[in-house]
Design an enzyme around this catalytic site. Sequence first.
Site, PDB file in Angstrom:
ATOM      1  N   GLU A  40      60.657  -0.121  43.444  1.00 48.34           N
ATOM      2  CA  GLU A  40      59.468   0.750  43.385  1.00 48.34           C
ATOM      3  C   GLU A  40      58.613   0.565  44.639  1.00 48.34           C
ATOM      4  OE1 GLU A  40      56.915   0.505  39.807  1.00 48.34           O
ATOM      5  OE2 GLU A  40      55.262   0.633  41.236  1.00 48.34           O
ATOM      6  N   THR A  57      53.262  -0.641  39.850  1.00 50.52           N
ATOM      7  CA  THR A  57      52.829  -0.288  38.486  1.00 50.52           C
ATOM      8  C   THR A  57      52.851  -1.473  37.521  1.00 50.52           C
ATOM      9  OG1 THR A  57      55.088   0.389  37.991  1.00 50.52           O
ATOM     10  CG2 THR A  57      53.551   2.132  38.596  1.00 50.52           C
TER      11      THR A  57
HETATM   12  S1  SF4 Z   1      55.586   4.501  32.383  1.00 53.19           S
HETATM   13 FE1  SF4 Z   1      54.740   2.891  33.727  1.00 53.19          FE
HETATM   14  S2  SF4 Z   1      56.086   1.114  33.453  1.00 53.19           S
HETATM   15 FE2  SF4 Z   1      57.163   2.914  32.678  1.00 53.19          FE
HETATM   16  S3  SF4 Z   1      58.392   3.658  34.399  1.00 53.19           S
HETATM   17 FE3  SF4 Z   1      56.443   4.777  34.449  1.00 53.19          FE
HETATM   18  S4  SF4 Z   1      55.169   3.573  35.802  1.00 53.19           S
HETATM   19 FE4  SF4 Z   1      56.865   2.262  35.228  1.00 53.19          FE
END
Ligand code: SF4
Length: 291
Positions: free
Chosen positions: A125, A160
């Site tokens: 990511e 994230t």
């Molecule tokens: S919802 Fe949040 S944790 Fe899940 S893939 Fe998307 S960014 Fe990543």
Amino acid sequence: MKIVIARSGGFCWGVKRAVNMAIEATKEKGIVYSLGELIHNPQEIKRLENLGIKKINSVDEIIPETTVIIRSHGVPPKTIKALKEKNVKIIDATCPFVKAIQDKAVSLEKEHFPVCILGNSKHPEVIGIAGHVRDPFILETKEDVEKIPEMPKLGVVCQTTLNSEFLSLATSILVHKIKEIKIYNTICKATKVRQEEARKLAQEVDLMIIIGGKNSSNTTKLYLISKKVNKNSYHIESADEIKEEWFDNIKSVGITAGASTPQWIIEEVVGRVETISKRGQAVERGFCKTT
Ligand code: SF4
């Protein structure tokens, strides 16, 4: 013995979406290639392979005119360009929350803010976000943050799955070094809820089990958060790693799972804990009330 299951554990919205997109594509195309592991969970990867979702490690391995899925982590623009040159059908399962961070990084650069990403420089990511801008700073530790020189401007985004405590720490250091700083808290809500629930649950039970791939960043963070408040914390990938001796003198067990852990593995683990705990004890199964 009481077993408390975190409500937030298991597939997040973005992972569920990527897995469903890949499975749907196999119905039409037969085989779908995933650039890197579709999710960081070896057991689920095996199941997906049997459905026709095959992992490839790099663009060089791609057979032209096949179908390639981009996982929820996203990729740098140069990867999209290389895929287009191979003339493949691209299914873009980049999580919209990750896409929003890529866009924020680009707009910070347009506003002449050097871009800083808080996160793991080796995580796909972060590599994907970094590829959208020129020479971003990538800061993973307190030492990295301390090494940042004083400068007039800086724009900050986060991976994230960043630990929110690290964001607070980095922010408290950076504000003293940078004259004009823009900080976007881009930690995903799914991550935030999981981390808060894991922390609370770990404080309330005698033993914690955190389920998820050993290569899963968000699962590892859940484990570290739990371990910090409860030394009886175990990170496992599957039910067969559970050892009976863990449960000696244990009256309550908390169970949570990373965002890339499928429900079927969670059920297997809960089943195994129930079997072990039935050794002469009553079992109470419930859900965490924190969410
Ligand atoms: S919802 Fe949040 S944790 Fe899940 S893939 Fe998307 S960014 Fe990543």
